[in-house]
Structures are given as structure tokens and as C-alpha cells.
Write a protein that holds these residues in place. Structure first.
Motif, mmCIF file in Angstrom:
data_model
loop_
_atom_site.group_PDB
_atom_site.id
_atom_site.type_symbol
_atom_site.label_atom_id
_atom_site.label_comp_id
_atom_site.label_asym_id
_atom_site.label_seq_id
_atom_site.Cartn_x
_atom_site.Cartn_y
_atom_site.Cartn_z
ATOM 1 N N ASN A 101 0.816 -1.214 0.000
ATOM 2 C CA ASN A 101 0.000 0.000 0.000
ATOM 3 C C ASN A 101 0.852 1.267 0.000
ATOM 4 O O ASN A 101 0.492 2.268 -0.620
ATOM 5 C CB ASN A 101 -0.962 -0.006 1.188
ATOM 6 C CG ASN A 101 -2.320 -0.570 0.804
ATOM 7 O OD1 ASN A 101 -2.378 -1.590 0.108
ATOM 8 N ND2 ASN A 101 -3.387 0.072 1.209
ATOM 9 N N LEU A 102 1.987 1.227 0.676
ATOM 10 C CA LEU A 102 2.878 2.390 0.650
ATOM 11 C C LEU A 102 3.352 2.654 -0.778
ATOM 12 O O LEU A 102 3.364 3.794 -1.242
ATOM 13 C CB LEU A 102 4.086 2.176 1.569
ATOM 14 C CG LEU A 102 3.824 2.371 3.072
ATOM 15 C CD1 LEU A 102 4.945 1.773 3.908
ATOM 16 C CD2 LEU A 102 3.659 3.857 3.408
ATOM 17 N N SER A 103 3.705 1.587 -1.503
ATOM 18 C CA SER A 103 4.191 1.793 -2.872
ATOM 19 C C SER A 103 3.069 2.315 -3.760
ATOM 20 O O SER A 103 3.273 3.152 -4.632
ATOM 21 C CB SER A 103 4.800 0.506 -3.439
ATOM 22 O OG SER A 103 3.808 -0.339 -3.977
ATOM 23 N N ARG A 104 1.834 1.841 -3.508
ATOM 24 C CA ARG A 104 0.700 2.323 -4.301
ATOM 25 C C ARG A 104 0.375 3.771 -3.973
ATOM 26 O O ARG A 104 -0.046 4.537 -4.849
ATOM 27 C CB ARG A 104 -0.520 1.437 -4.060
ATOM 28 C CG ARG A 104 -0.688 0.282 -5.043
ATOM 29 C CD ARG A 104 0.589 -0.298 -5.524
ATOM 30 N NE ARG A 104 0.417 -1.262 -6.614
ATOM 31 C CZ ARG A 104 1.415 -1.882 -7.219
ATOM 32 N NH1 ARG A 104 2.668 -1.649 -6.884
ATOM 33 N NH2 ARG A 104 1.187 -2.738 -8.204
ATOM 34 N N LEU A 105 0.541 4.164 -2.725
ATOM 35 C CA LEU A 105 0.278 5.555 -2.361
ATOM 36 C C LEU A 105 1.220 6.484 -3.115
ATOM 37 O O LEU A 105 0.808 7.540 -3.621
ATOM 38 C CB LEU A 105 0.447 5.758 -0.848
ATOM 39 C CG LEU A 105 0.291 7.201 -0.370
ATOM 40 C CD1 LEU A 105 -1.079 7.770 -0.717
ATOM 41 C CD2 LEU A 105 0.535 7.311 1.130
ATOM 42 N N ALA A 106 2.476 6.083 -3.210
ATOM 43 C CA ALA A 106 3.433 6.914 -3.948
ATOM 44 C C ALA A 106 3.019 7.029 -5.415
ATOM 45 O O ALA A 106 3.057 8.110 -6.008
ATOM 46 C CB ALA A 106 4.835 6.328 -3.817
ATOM 47 N N LEU A 107 2.612 5.902 -6.001
ATOM 48 C CA LEU A 107 2.128 5.915 -7.388
ATOM 49 C C LEU A 107 0.910 6.818 -7.536
ATOM 50 O O LEU A 107 0.793 7.590 -8.508
ATOM 51 C CB LEU A 107 1.675 4.514 -7.805
ATOM 52 C CG LEU A 107 2.640 3.535 -8.408
ATOM 53 C CD1 LEU A 107 1.887 2.261 -8.794
ATOM 54 C CD2 LEU A 107 3.314 4.118 -9.627
ATOM 55 N N LEU A 111 -0.067 9.344 -5.639
ATOM 56 C CA LEU A 111 0.239 10.766 -5.483
ATOM 57 C C LEU A 111 0.891 11.302 -6.754
ATOM 58 O O LEU A 111 0.615 12.426 -7.177
ATOM 59 C CB LEU A 111 1.133 10.995 -4.261
ATOM 60 C CG LEU A 111 0.433 10.754 -2.917
ATOM 61 C CD1 LEU A 111 1.404 10.942 -1.760
ATOM 62 C CD2 LEU A 111 -0.774 11.682 -2.760
ATOM 63 N N ALA A 112 1.746 10.497 -7.366
ATOM 64 C CA ALA A 112 2.359 10.924 -8.633
ATOM 65 C C ALA A 112 1.279 11.101 -9.703
ATOM 66 O O ALA A 112 1.285 12.080 -10.458
ATOM 67 C CB ALA A 112 3.401 9.897 -9.080
ATOM 68 N N LEU A 157 0.545 10.386 -15.509
ATOM 69 C CA LEU A 157 1.221 9.308 -14.777
ATOM 70 C C LEU A 157 0.245 8.390 -14.042
ATOM 71 O O LEU A 157 0.654 7.430 -13.398
ATOM 72 C CB LEU A 157 2.198 9.901 -13.754
ATOM 73 C CG LEU A 157 3.310 10.794 -14.299
ATOM 74 C CD1 LEU A 157 4.135 11.368 -13.157
ATOM 75 C CD2 LEU A 157 4.212 10.008 -15.249
ATOM 76 N N GLU A 176 -2.102 5.516 -13.335
ATOM 77 C CA GLU A 176 -2.288 4.182 -13.893
ATOM 78 C C GLU A 176 -3.254 3.395 -13.020
ATOM 79 O O GLU A 176 -3.390 3.665 -11.831
ATOM 80 C CB GLU A 176 -0.955 3.441 -13.885
ATOM 81 C CG GLU A 176 0.163 4.291 -14.442
ATOM 82 C CD GLU A 176 1.344 3.436 -14.780
ATOM 83 O OE1 GLU A 176 1.154 2.484 -15.567
ATOM 84 O OE2 GLU A 176 2.431 3.705 -14.273
ATOM 85 N N GLU A 194 -3.014 0.688 -11.552
ATOM 86 C CA GLU A 194 -2.416 0.064 -10.370
ATOM 87 C C GLU A 194 -2.271 1.027 -9.200
ATOM 88 O O GLU A 194 -2.063 0.605 -8.062
ATOM 89 C CB GLU A 194 -1.043 -0.525 -10.735
ATOM 90 C CG GLU A 194 -1.119 -1.748 -11.641
ATOM 91 C CD GLU A 194 -1.327 -1.389 -13.108
ATOM 92 O OE1 GLU A 194 -1.324 -0.176 -13.442
ATOM 93 O OE2 GLU A 194 -1.501 -2.317 -13.919
#
Lengths: 278, 278
Positions: free
Chosen positions: B160-166, B168-169, B176, B178, B180
Motif C-alpha cells: 500500500n505504501l508503494s501504491r500511495l506513492a504511485l 500521489l504521482a 502518470l 495508472e 495500479e
């Protein structure tokens, strides 16, 4: 899953040769100069042959939580002609976030999407300066990971999510960066036993003017994220704190690197810089 | 911990009176018009008296995961003269993220820092359009939260942390964004039993052109985050999907609101808009 590229570089040069030769200079030059060297493993995998002369020049301290292996793997992959150095580095090294920062530069989030590594560049305030305490103590990321419990509370997961949002806001605009942005309930406390001086050194950097402080990767390196005006004071305080703790080590003052992987195919060599991860 | 303000508003007017009178129009007007009404509780708390005439006009559907109560609490707090409507709303309603978006506008992360709620505005691509499926089914956030296990795997937390970064981008730059970016391993799957049609409706929006889809808050409302050019098609597909599922409800097309809380102290009334959360 988030990494920032800083201005310490790894250069890898790969040339055809009659047999495998690995030379390494600078950081990590004490590790094995044979086919077990990460640069050799990557280059052999990409080139499909071990008839290679590989030269590695690294400014990135090894096994300190600075992403040296991901930087090396990305550089070696690119120098060997890999079309997608990020994919190779993430696969060979296992740290997609570090490999993404080394490849793309700047502040990068990496996510595995449909079995490919996607590097997403996020806004980074380039006026930020990173004071990095690099203790002269190697720490295996694998060992550091073993200390982490496999289950975490939902509350801690939510806490870290809220801090990540704060951190991204602060890294995009240093005026918004606050000490709480690097608070963490999933990693740092579990790792303190591996480097007992860490909490005090982090507090020293915070007290001397760092906007926010945290472990670098799995440690033992520690980051003080600073305004440029404060960096010198923080560095001095960090060096004094390190001396007081009787921990040998260095304190570096590093800056964001926005270029990422640079491949120079001119001339006979293919020097290549890959950026360290903070 | 992250919320975006959309263009549906709550207006609250608070006037001195001889006794408590609560009038409400629009969404939520069926709820109790007495001292148990959230607007009354907030206003009485802030004003220190119940001799108030309170008028609420709301465009935000209630108990649908759209943050109506946080918007109402923030509006009522401001209309009653609270110096820090965000703090009051977060305290009375319990949803700091929603209250922060309603107060500040735009894309906001809320974090509790030293017992105060900090709202941090994050970059938001204002060209994004939010198609919102609002099923005619109330869902208590408390009940939705009870379905969540108290412990999660470290792996899911990191995912979930990695998805949050995605995310926010992608919210900062729609190019940007996507599919996912809204993947989630901590909430949505656990809540599907409360609204079994959700997975199919989300898939319908994704298939018809939404860049990313997710639950809105604790649901049952569902979001399709779209480019403006796709919004109409997504809306039609969502409406058709809703009809097919035999779930009564509406489909709204909403836009980001960047103004947040607006307090108008001119004239006798104090109309006040607070933005809905998507």
C-alpha cells in the motif's frame, strides 16, 4: 519503495576480453574480484559470456544502507548493453527502489506492476541537502530485514501511510518538511539493536538543524535532511556525535542528483555513472 | 489519511436565537432536527450555548463514504465562530482527512502531529474529473471499519505504501495515473461483502476509460478517476452498470475544488460552503 538519488557515483566499464577480469577501485574494492562479484554476475548475465574485462570505480560505501549494490547492478547492466538496466538491476539486486533512483535520478517511487518495475519520478526540492552519517559498520540488509516482524498492526500501517504523504509533500517543498514526516512505526525501532547509537545520532542531527532525520534504507547509515544553510552545522554536530559514540565512520554532505544513469558510448570504454541512493 | 475536495457543498448558517432550532435542506434532511444533529452538536460545543438557529443546506449524500459528516462539522464549526474549524471537525467527526480536504480544498493529507491535525496540501492535477457512483445504500463507516482485521502483513503494508506513492504521482499529473495506483490490500477486499456489486462496477468504470478506480472512503460510493474527455463515457457506463446490478443510486460527475472552506461574514447570515470529499 521510495529512494532519492544523491551525488555519489559508481562507474562501470565492460570490455570484451579473452577471460573474465574484474578490477575494482574505491569503495568495495576489497570484495571478491571474481565471477561472484555483483558487477560480474550482472555483466555475464546480460552479455551471455564471461569473456569480459570489467572495471568498477565506486564512491558508494558498501553494505551501509546506501544502495551501493543497486547502483552497481544498474551500472553494470547498462555497461553490458542491457536494454532495460532497471529491470536487470531490480532482478539481480532485489532492491527496486534503489535501482530506480540510480537509473532515473531524483526522488523515485518504484512499484512492481504486472511483473515489471515501474519507476515514477516524484517532485523533489533540489535545494535540500542530505547529511549522511556512514558508520564504519557493515550491516546486511537481509539481516536487518530478518528483525522485522511479518505482521504489523493496521494502525501502524496507516500511520506510516500518513507519514509518507507528509514526507512526499516535504521533499517536494522543503518549507513543508517537518520532523514528523520521517516518523516510522514499521522499521526503525526494530533495527536499533543493530546500531544502538542510532537514536542519539538522529536526535543530534535533528537538534542541530536537520529538518527531518531517518535511517538510510536498512541502515546503518543515517540521514539528516537539511536546508543548505544548515547542512554545515548539522555535519559538524553529526561528526562530533559520532566521535562521542566511539563509532568509527564518516559524515558526508550530499546533494540530489537528477540525471540518473549516464551512458557514454563514445570512445573505447563505456564509463557510466550510477547514483547512490540516500 | 488522504482526501480530495470535490465540488459538492454544505452550507451552514448559525444565528443567535431564543432556543435551539435546526433546519436542514437537501441531503441528510431526513436526519433528526434536534440537538443530536451533528451541526447542532458542533455549534453548541463551539458557541457554548444552545440558543442557536442552525440552517444546513447540503449537497453531499450522507453515509456514502463521501465525507458528508466531516464537511458538515467543518462548516458548522466555522459558522459558529471556531478559530480552528479543522481541529473541531476532526475532533467531533473523527475523520481528519475528510475534514482537512473540506477545510483546505484540493488534495490533502492529514496527519496528527503533537496532538494537532496538520493538513498538508499536495499537488493535484485539476484536469482530473471524478465520476462517483453513489448507491442508494447507507453504510456506516464504523461498521465498514469493523470488517478490517487489526493486523496486516508487513508485505501488504509495504504494498500500500508503494501504491500511495504511485497514486500521489498520478494525482499530481494525470499522465502518470495508472490503474495500479489505486490497488489496495488493506481495505477494499474486506469491504466487498458490504456491497457485493462493487468489484463489477469498479471494473466497468475502468473498462470504459477511467484511469483508476477505487472505493470512496469506507464506501459504498465508488470513484472513477478520469480525464475530462472520458468522463461522460465513464458516467454512462457506470449508470448502465448500476441499473444492471439492480442497485438504486446516482452517478455524479464531480471536479476538484481548490477553495476549501469559504466563510462569508457579510450580511446577516453566514453562509458557508464546505466541500465534499471524494
Amino acid at each position: 519503495m521510495l529512494a532519492v538519488a544523491l551525488d555519489r557515483y559508481v562507474e562501470v566499464d565492460v570490455e570484451p576480453a579473452t577471460r573474465l577480469v574484474v578490477r575494482s577501485e574505491g569503495e568495495g574494492s576489497e570484495v571478491s574480484d571474481d565471477s561472484s562479484h555483483l558487477a560480474a554476475r550482472v555483466a555475464i548475465d546480460v552479455a551471455g559470456t564471461d569473456r569480459l574485462a570489467i572495471t568498477v570505480r565506486s564512491q558508494v560505501p558498501v553494505a551501509r544502507g546506501l544502495g551501493s549494490s543497486a547502483a552497481l547492478a544498474a551500472a553494470a547492466a547498462a555497461a553490458s548493453g542491457a536494454k532495460d538496466p532497471l529491470a536487470v538491476a531490480a532482478y539481480m539486486d532485489g532492491h527496486a527502489d534503489n535501482a530506480a533512483a540510480s537509473t532515473v535520478g531524483g526522488l523515485v517511487a518504484a512499484a512492481r506492476i504486472k511483473n515489471a518495475i515501474r519507476a515514477i519520478r516524484l517532485p523533489l526540492d533540489v535545494s535540500l541537502v542530505f547529511v549522511v552519517i556512514v558508520p564504519d559498520v557493515a550491516l546486511s540488509t537481509t539481516r536487518a530485514r530478518q528483525l522485522l516482524p511479518p505482521e504489523v498492526s493496521r494502525e501502524s500501517a496507516a500511520f506510516n501511510l500518513s507519514r509518507l504523504a507528509l514526507l512526499l509533500a516535504g521533499l517536494a517543498d522543503s518549507r513543508l518538511l517537518e520532523p514528523e514526516a520521517t516518523e516510522d512505526r514499521l522499521h526503525q525501532d526494530y533495527r536499533s539493536p543493530l546500531f544502538p547509537a542510532a537514536p542519539r545520532l538522529l536526535a543530534t542531527m535533528a537538534a542541530s538543524g536537520a529538518l527531518a532525520v531517518c535511517w538510510s534504507g536498512a541502515g546503518p547509515s543515517l540521514l539528516g535532511i537539511c536546508r543548505g544553510t544548515e547542512a554545515h552545522t548539522v555535519r559538524s554536530a553529526a561528526a562530533a556525535g559520532l566521535a562521542e559514540s566511539d563509532v568509527p565512520g564518516d559524515v558526508l554532505v550530499l546533494h540530489p542528483d537528477l540525471h540518473g544513469l549516464v551512458v557514454d558510448r563514445e570512445g573505447s570504454g563505456r564509463p557510466l555513472d550510477v547514483r547512490a541512493r540516500g
